[in-house]
Design a protein around this motif. Structure first.
Motif, PDB file in Angstrom:
ATOM      1  N   PRO A  84     -57.870  11.136  10.239  1.00 40.70           N
ATOM      2  CA  PRO A  84     -58.457  11.527   8.951  1.00 40.70           C
ATOM      3  C   PRO A  84     -59.176  12.870   8.991  1.00 40.70           C
ATOM      4  CG  PRO A  84     -58.923   9.222   9.421  1.00 40.70           C
ATOM      5  CD  PRO A  84     -58.297   9.788  10.654  1.00 40.70           C
ATOM      6  N   LEU A  85     -59.796  13.223  10.119  1.00 42.85           N
ATOM      7  CA  LEU A  85     -60.503  14.495  10.208  1.00 42.85           C
ATOM      8  C   LEU A  85     -59.555  15.689  10.214  1.00 42.85           C
ATOM      9  CD1 LEU A  85     -63.399  13.724  12.718  1.00 42.85           C
ATOM     10  CD2 LEU A  85     -63.648  14.450  10.338  1.00 42.85           C
ATOM     11  N   ALA A  86     -58.289  15.433  10.504  1.00 41.04           N
ATOM     12  CA  ALA A  86     -57.301  16.508  10.523  1.00 41.04           C
ATOM     13  C   ALA A  86     -56.707  16.780   9.147  1.00 41.04           C
ATOM     14  CB  ALA A  86     -56.190  16.172  11.514  1.00 41.04           C
ATOM     15  N   ASP A  87     -57.178  16.081   8.122  1.00 40.61           N
ATOM     16  CA  ASP A  87     -56.655  16.278   6.766  1.00 40.61           C
ATOM     17  C   ASP A  87     -56.799  17.746   6.365  1.00 40.61           C
ATOM     18  OD1 ASP A  87     -56.435  16.334   3.867  1.00 40.61           O
ATOM     19  OD2 ASP A  87     -56.671  14.161   3.909  1.00 40.61           O
ATOM     20  N   ALA A  88     -55.703  18.350   5.918  1.00 39.33           N
ATOM     21  CA  ALA A  88     -55.699  19.770   5.570  1.00 39.33           C
ATOM     22  C   ALA A  88     -56.650  20.096   4.430  1.00 39.33           C
ATOM     23  CB  ALA A  88     -54.280  20.205   5.209  1.00 39.33           C
ATOM     24  N   ASP A  89     -56.964  19.126   3.575  1.00 43.51           N
ATOM     25  CA  ASP A  89     -57.869  19.382   2.457  1.00 43.51           C
ATOM     26  C   ASP A  89     -59.271  19.749   2.916  1.00 43.51           C
ATOM     27  OD1 ASP A  89     -55.925  18.956   0.571  1.00 43.51           O
ATOM     28  OD2 ASP A  89     -56.498  16.889   0.135  1.00 43.51           O
ATOM     29  N   HIS A  93     -62.721  24.614   8.951  1.00 43.70           N
ATOM     30  CA  HIS A  93     -63.970  24.451   9.709  1.00 43.70           C
ATOM     31  C   HIS A  93     -64.603  23.101   9.398  1.00 43.70           C
ATOM     32  CE1 HIS A  93     -68.274  25.766  10.886  1.00 43.70           C
ATOM     33  NE2 HIS A  93     -67.578  25.482  11.973  1.00 43.70           N
ATOM     34  N   VAL A  94     -64.358  22.148  10.280  1.00 42.23           N
ATOM     35  CA  VAL A  94     -64.898  20.795  10.150  1.00 42.23           C
ATOM     36  C   VAL A  94     -65.643  20.477  11.435  1.00 42.23           C
ATOM     37  CG1 VAL A  94     -64.390  18.375   9.681  1.00 42.23           C
ATOM     38  CG2 VAL A  94     -62.872  20.167   8.788  1.00 42.23           C
ATOM     39  N   VAL A  95     -66.878  20.045  11.316  1.00 41.60           N
ATOM     40  CA  VAL A  95     -67.668  19.648  12.484  1.00 41.60           C
ATOM     41  C   VAL A  95     -68.082  18.200  12.294  1.00 41.60           C
ATOM     42  CG1 VAL A  95     -69.642  20.163  13.957  1.00 41.60           C
ATOM     43  CG2 VAL A  95     -68.482  22.016  12.743  1.00 41.60           C
ATOM     44  N   ALA A  96     -67.809  17.379  13.292  1.00 42.22           N
ATOM     45  CA  ALA A  96     -68.048  15.933  13.195  1.00 42.22           C
ATOM     46  C   ALA A  96     -68.851  15.452  14.392  1.00 42.22           C
ATOM     47  CB  ALA A  96     -66.719  15.184  13.131  1.00 42.22           C
ATOM     48  N   ASP A 109     -66.495  16.769  17.447  1.00 45.54           N
ATOM     49  CA  ASP A 109     -65.330  17.606  17.231  1.00 45.54           C
ATOM     50  C   ASP A 109     -65.741  18.790  16.372  1.00 45.54           C
ATOM     51  OD1 ASP A 109     -62.451  18.045  17.562  1.00 45.54           O
ATOM     52  OD2 ASP A 109     -62.366  17.761  15.390  1.00 45.54           O
ATOM     53  N   GLY A 110     -65.162  19.933  16.631  1.00 47.27           N
ATOM     54  CA  GLY A 110     -65.552  21.139  15.930  1.00 47.27           C
ATOM     55  C   GLY A 110     -66.769  21.762  16.581  1.00 47.27           C
ATOM     56  N   SER A 111     -67.075  22.980  16.194  1.00 45.38           N
ATOM     57  CA  SER A 111     -68.191  23.687  16.816  1.00 45.38           C
ATOM     58  C   SER A 111     -68.898  24.571  15.800  1.00 45.38           C
ATOM     59  CB  SER A 111     -67.692  24.543  17.992  1.00 45.38           C
ATOM     60  OG  SER A 111     -66.776  25.530  17.531  1.00 45.38           O
ATOM     61  N   ALA A 423     -72.174  12.212  11.091  1.00 49.83           N
ATOM     62  CA  ALA A 423     -72.334  13.372  10.222  1.00 49.83           C
ATOM     63  C   ALA A 423     -71.016  14.121  10.241  1.00 49.83           C
ATOM     64  CB  ALA A 423     -73.471  14.267  10.704  1.00 49.83           C
ATOM     65  N   PHE A 424     -70.400  14.257   9.076  1.00 44.95           N
ATOM     66  CA  PHE A 424     -69.132  14.958   8.920  1.00 44.95           C
ATOM     67  C   PHE A 424     -69.339  16.068   7.881  1.00 44.95           C
ATOM     68  CE2 PHE A 424     -67.640  10.407   9.544  1.00 44.95           C
ATOM     69  CZ  PHE A 424     -67.481  10.547  10.921  1.00 44.95           C
ATOM     70  N   LEU A 425     -69.132  17.318   8.297  1.00 44.39           N
ATOM     71  CA  LEU A 425     -69.373  18.452   7.397  1.00 44.39           C
ATOM     72  C   LEU A 425     -68.205  19.430   7.461  1.00 44.39           C
ATOM     73  CD1 LEU A 425     -73.114  19.169   8.285  1.00 44.39           C
ATOM     74  CD2 LEU A 425     -72.272  18.080   6.219  1.00 44.39           C
ATOM     75  N   ALA A 426     -67.760  19.857   6.289  1.00 47.09           N
ATOM     76  CA  ALA A 426     -66.721  20.874   6.179  1.00 47.09           C
ATOM     77  C   ALA A 426     -67.199  21.936   5.196  1.00 47.09           C
ATOM     78  CB  ALA A 426     -65.416  20.248   5.697  1.00 47.09           C
ATOM     79  N   ASP A 427     -67.137  23.215   5.582  1.00 44.90           N
ATOM     80  CA  ASP A 427     -67.712  24.244   4.710  1.00 44.90           C
ATOM     81  C   ASP A 427     -66.778  25.419   4.418  1.00 44.90           C
ATOM     82  OD1 ASP A 427     -67.783  25.486   7.172  1.00 44.90           O
ATOM     83  OD2 ASP A 427     -69.926  25.969   7.125  1.00 44.90           O
TER      84      ASP A 427
END
Length: 461
Positions: A84-89, A93-96, A109-111, A423-427
């Motif tokens: 699910p975290l790989a969803d292109a939408d 930049h996704v940090v989990a 995952d992510g940095s 905590a899941f954040l995409a910006d």
């Protein structure tokens, strides 16, 4: 977080289904109290029973469920969320971060740091509770400042309502006495300093009704009583409402209310206390109230440095959290609500805040957790998560949304009864994918709720 002191091992986690019950009850009582427009009625303990009635002793009820427990398996967590975290939408930049209740990292995952949006309110609420205490209230007062002059003094009550001002006017009229002569009315907003609108916000925020100018005196958070949007000067509007209420209570007001600063030693006439901070925090987190969060941030600034400003509040929040042991490295904040696109956080800061709020030795921070929206039921998660989603009722999380930004930070209980912090954040979301990104984050937490990630928990039914 893994090296946190052993004192953090004890937890007071009474989550779903217990947490769901408590959250819904807390939300209902908060909404009732905050919507009354004046102080709440006396509690049952303050009302004596009728003569001759003998009541049985109050007993402490048994818990309806065992506390959630279990040790998460990092490999199982990775298998659950990687897809699910790989969803292109969600954009590039996704940090989990997923952690156990003791703060031990389970999945990362992510940095880099991320724009937190409204998940930043978790930091503001925690700091306010820590420096002020859950029972703290904010007083709006009226003082006599001269023979025929009274001053309405803003105390930074974030949820002061028109009904509250009417109550305060009635008390003021009673203090002035029957047949009071006409008075001149001033209003004092000197508690807060600095600009009313953050220079780190887009200039369109106030005119477009996104947020009000932040002042220590307002009514209904500066919302325009005649329609959508915010008034340009919330304190002046509040003073006008108070003047009308004072006249209706029998004290005529001469001229228009004027901005002033009450002199030291002015005679107190009447006071109206806010709801306890714990209830204000629950409301702020459940509804993602930007104005309330900004006011609470300024109170943190006042308590920590004497500066009730955007700058003082932002600095005070991070300093308070650092003193609690929350890692704040890389954090850059300019407000208390997360409205600034220049704010930056490591998502691990959010999971650490949730861990700290659940620590047995931090009962004063409890309303950070009880204020979290419940997936599919309350607040900003009420319309998210369908009836068939495994996360419905099992996810409690703070949302965060700006154009191109989406986030969730909270607690989920998996199918083995094991609770997890996340905590899941995409910006860097394409605006056209805004709804898709939101659904993608819901899918990530659904995957955790459906996962049998625990190695030693009570299997959920």
């Amino acid at each position: 977080m893994a090296g946190r002191d052993a004192r953090h091992r004890g937890r007071l986690w009474f989550w779903l289904p217990v947490g769901l019950v408590l959250a819904i009850l807390a939300a209902a009582s908060t909404a009732y109290l905050l919507d009354r427009g004046d102080e709440p009625p006396p509690g049952p303990a303050a009302i004596p029973p009728p003569a001759g009635l003998v009541l049985p002793a109050v007993r402490t009820p048994a818990p309806v469920a065992e506390p959630a427990s279990g040790t998460p398996d990092p490999r199982a967590v990775r298998r659950a969320v990687a897809g699910p975290l790989a969803d292109a939408d969600l954009g590039p930049h996704v940090v989990a971060v997923v952690a156990a209740l003791d703060g031990t990292p389970v999945y990362q995952d992510g940095s880099g740091t991320v724009t937190p949006a409204s998940t930043l309110k978790l930091l503001t609420a925690t700091a306010a509770l820590q420096v002020l205490g859950p029972d703290h209230t904010f007083d709006t007062s009226v003082v006599r400042d001269g023979r025929n002059r009274v001053v309405l003094v803003g105390g930074g009550d974030p949820l002061l309502s028109a009904g509250g001002l009417r109550t305060l006017a009635t008390r003021t009229a009673a203090a002035l006495g029957a047949g009071a002569r006409p008075v001149r009315l001033g209003y004092d907003t000197s508690l807060f300093t600095g600009p009313d609108v953050s220079p780190h916000w887009p200039p369109t925020y106030v005119p477009e009704g996104v947020v009000s100018p932040i002042q220590s005196l307002w009514v209904d958070e500066g919302r325009d009583p005649d329609g959508y949007g915010r008034v340009p000067d919330p304190a002046a509007t509040a003073a006008a409402v108070f003047a009308a209420a004072l006249a209706k209570a029998g004290v005529p007001v001469s001229g228009a209310p004027a901005a002033t600063t009450a002199r030291a030693g002015a005679q107190p006439l009447a006071t109206l206390a806010s709801q306890p901070l714990s209830r204000i925090v629950e409301h702020t987190l459940e509804t993602s109230d930007n104005e309330a969060a900004e006011v609470l941030s300024r109170h943190v600034g006042l308590a920590t440095s004497g500066q009730g400003s955007f700058e003082g509040g932002a600095r005070g929040v991070l300093d308070t959290l650092a003193a609690l042991g929350v890692p704040t490295r890389g954090a850059v904040t300019y407000d208390g609500s997360g409205l600034s696109r220049e704010d930056r956080l490591d998502p691990a800061t959010l999971t650490s805040v949730l861990e700290t709020a659940g620590a047995a030795e931090q009962p004063a921070l409890r309303s950070v957790l009880t204020g979290l929206p419940v997936a599919g039921f309350t607040g900003s998660l009420e319309v998210r998560f369908d009836a068939t989603d495994p996360g419905r009722g099992f996810v409690q999380a703070k949302t965060g949304t700006l154009t191109g930004v989406s986030g969730l930070a909270g607690i989920v209980t998996d199918r083995t009864g094991t609770p997890l912090l996340f905590a899941f954040l995409a910006d860097r979301i394409d605006p056209i994918d805004t709804l898709g990104a939101r659904s993608a984050l819901d899918d990530v937490t659904n995957a955790l709720a459906a996962c049998r990630c625990g190695t030693a928990g009570t299997v959920a039914p």
